[in-house]
Design a protein around this motif. Structure first.
Motif, short mmCIF file in Angstrom:
data_model
loop_
_atom_site.label_atom_id
_atom_site.label_comp_id
_atom_site.label_asym_id
_atom_site.label_seq_id
_atom_site.Cartn_x
_atom_site.Cartn_y
_atom_site.Cartn_z
N PHE A 7 1.16 6.19 -7.25
CA PHE A 7 -0.14 6.90 -7.90
C PHE A 7 -0.76 7.80 -7.29
O PHE A 7 -1.10 9.09 -8.13
CB PHE A 7 -1.15 5.91 -8.15
CG PHE A 7 -0.67 4.43 -8.95
CD1 PHE A 7 -0.69 4.63 -10.29
CD2 PHE A 7 -0.40 3.36 -8.15
CE1 PHE A 7 -0.34 3.61 -10.95
CE2 PHE A 7 0.10 2.33 -9.07
CZ PHE A 7 -0.01 2.42 -10.18
N SER A 57 -1.28 5.16 4.61
CA SER A 57 -1.49 3.81 3.61
C SER A 57 -1.04 2.76 4.23
O SER A 57 -1.53 1.53 3.83
CB SER A 57 -1.05 4.18 2.15
OG SER A 57 0.30 4.50 2.26
N LEU A 86 2.06 1.81 -3.43
CA LEU A 86 0.91 2.22 -4.43
C LEU A 86 0.49 3.68 -4.19
O LEU A 86 0.46 4.46 -5.22
CB LEU A 86 -0.24 1.34 -4.11
CG LEU A 86 -0.34 -0.13 -4.42
CD1 LEU A 86 -1.39 -0.86 -4.27
CD2 LEU A 86 -0.26 -0.29 -6.22
N GLU A 87 0.76 4.05 -3.07
CA GLU A 87 0.53 5.60 -2.69
C GLU A 87 1.61 6.39 -3.51
O GLU A 87 1.22 7.45 -4.11
CB GLU A 87 0.43 5.72 -1.30
CG GLU A 87 0.01 7.21 -0.96
CD GLU A 87 0.49 7.50 0.50
OE1 GLU A 87 0.09 8.66 0.91
OE2 GLU A 87 1.18 6.63 1.21
N PHE A 93 0.77 -1.14 -0.13
CA PHE A 93 0.09 0.04 0.10
C PHE A 93 0.91 1.33 0.05
O PHE A 93 0.49 2.16 -0.60
CB PHE A 93 -0.98 -0.10 1.40
CG PHE A 93 -2.33 -0.74 0.95
CD1 PHE A 93 -2.36 -1.86 0.55
CD2 PHE A 93 -3.48 -0.17 1.37
CE1 PHE A 93 -3.26 -2.69 0.43
CE2 PHE A 93 -4.71 -0.88 1.27
CZ PHE A 93 -4.76 -1.97 0.71
#
Length: 321
Positions: free
Chosen positions: A224, A300, A220-221, A217
């Motif tokens: 994106f 996140s 990914l944060e 996570f």
């Protein structure tokens, strides 16, 4: 006549002397015993049927030793089948064996796993995790900082460079003492409860799953969400590394809260608060951090641990664990 009589007496004396000098056979005990008198040997008999007995269970003529073996084998088989039917023989059976807490054992995850026998005790698993975190904390003071950043921090650069082990090693890494102490306090109190209820292997798997989900996570944060906020946080935010056991500890804490939402959690060891409220505050704060974007604490990563806790809670509720 006198000479003949003397010869007969001489032969008689020789025969008596030979009989006295000949070795006498030792008496042999009968190797077979009666079923109703096992402690008394039976005298030898010329009849062949005296060495055999009638076994009442099978109706066949067997020696006592073979009959005893047969009876013992049948008794052992009967006990084995009874234990097998009750699920006592297989420590990793699918049967739900509830403990004092009311939740089933997660041993179905470990069916056929040989390394389960090497697992530490419930409290030993917690201390082992704490010891690993403390060891990496000390390593930050002894090793080359560039080496620690490459191998004990999660970042897009490390991930793209193929250092995938940082997905897990970053969850044992702390640079500041307060960060380490806070995480280890939560791991000790909540992890001890989870380990005692579900076993040390379950705690280790939960910790690792929370760590990997938190790292995923986090990446990914950074990949994106951070580029969309470059106007506010600067161009270098997406390359910022992260470290800490917060995601793994969050998975352990929230699973405990999901399972027992009505229990009291003592904030700062003094203020009693229902566990459900604590869980709502933790998740809400992490969602706000993700939305805000500017924070030294990665919301996140925490949400990755929360997702693992929710999935484990759902599996436990359905009886899959």
């Amino acid at each position: 006549m006198a000479t003949r009589r003397r010869l007969l007496q001489f032969h008689s004396l020789l025969a008596q002397q030979a009989l006295r000098a000949a070795p006498r056979p030792k008496p042999q005990s009968n190797p077979y015993r009666l079923l109703h008198s096992p402690s008394r040997p039976v005298a030898a008999s010329p009849s062949p049927s005296s060495n055999l007995i009638l076994c009442r269970n099978s109706g066949s003529l067997l020696p006592m030793s073979a009959a005893a073996v047969g009876v013992a084998a049948r008794a052992a088989a009967a006990r084995w089948l009874a234990a097998r039917g009750s699920g006592l023989l297989d420590p990793f059976s699918l049967q739900r064996r509830r403990r004092a807490s009311g939740w089933p054992s997660p041993s179905t995850f470990l069916r056929g796993v040989s390394w389960v026998h090497w697992m530490p005790s419930a409290d030993g698993a917690v201390l082992m995790l704490i010891g690993a975190n403390v060891a990496v904390f000390m390593l930050w003071r002894l090793a080359d900082p560039s080496f620690m950043r490459r191998h004990f921090m999660i970042s897009l650069d490390n991930f793209k460079s193929g250092r995938l082990h940082t997905l897990l090693t970053s969850a044992f890494s702390h640079k500041e003492p307060d960060h380490l102490i806070t995480n280890m306090i939560g791991l000790y109190f909540f992890g001890s409860n989870i380990s005692n209820v579900f076993g040390p292997a379950f705690l280790l798997k939960l910790y690792i799953a929370g760590a990997l989900a938190g790292s995923a996570f986090f990446l990914l944060e950074k990949a994106f969400l951070a580029p969309r906020k470059q106007v506010y946080v600067g161009w270098g935010d997406s390359r910022t590394p992260g470290l800490g056991a917060s995601a793994a500890v969050n998975a352990v804490m929230l699973l405990q809260i999901f399972l027992y939402p009505k229990r009291l959690v003592y904030l700062y060891f003094v203020i009693p608060i229902p566990a459900a409220i604590v869980g709502a505050v933790l998740i809400g704060a992490d969602l706000w951090r993700v939305k805000k974007g500017q924070d030294r604490v990665s919301g996140s990563a925490h949400l990755g641990g929360a997702l693992v806790a929710a999935l484990m809670w759902a599996r436990i509720r359905k009886g899959w664990i």
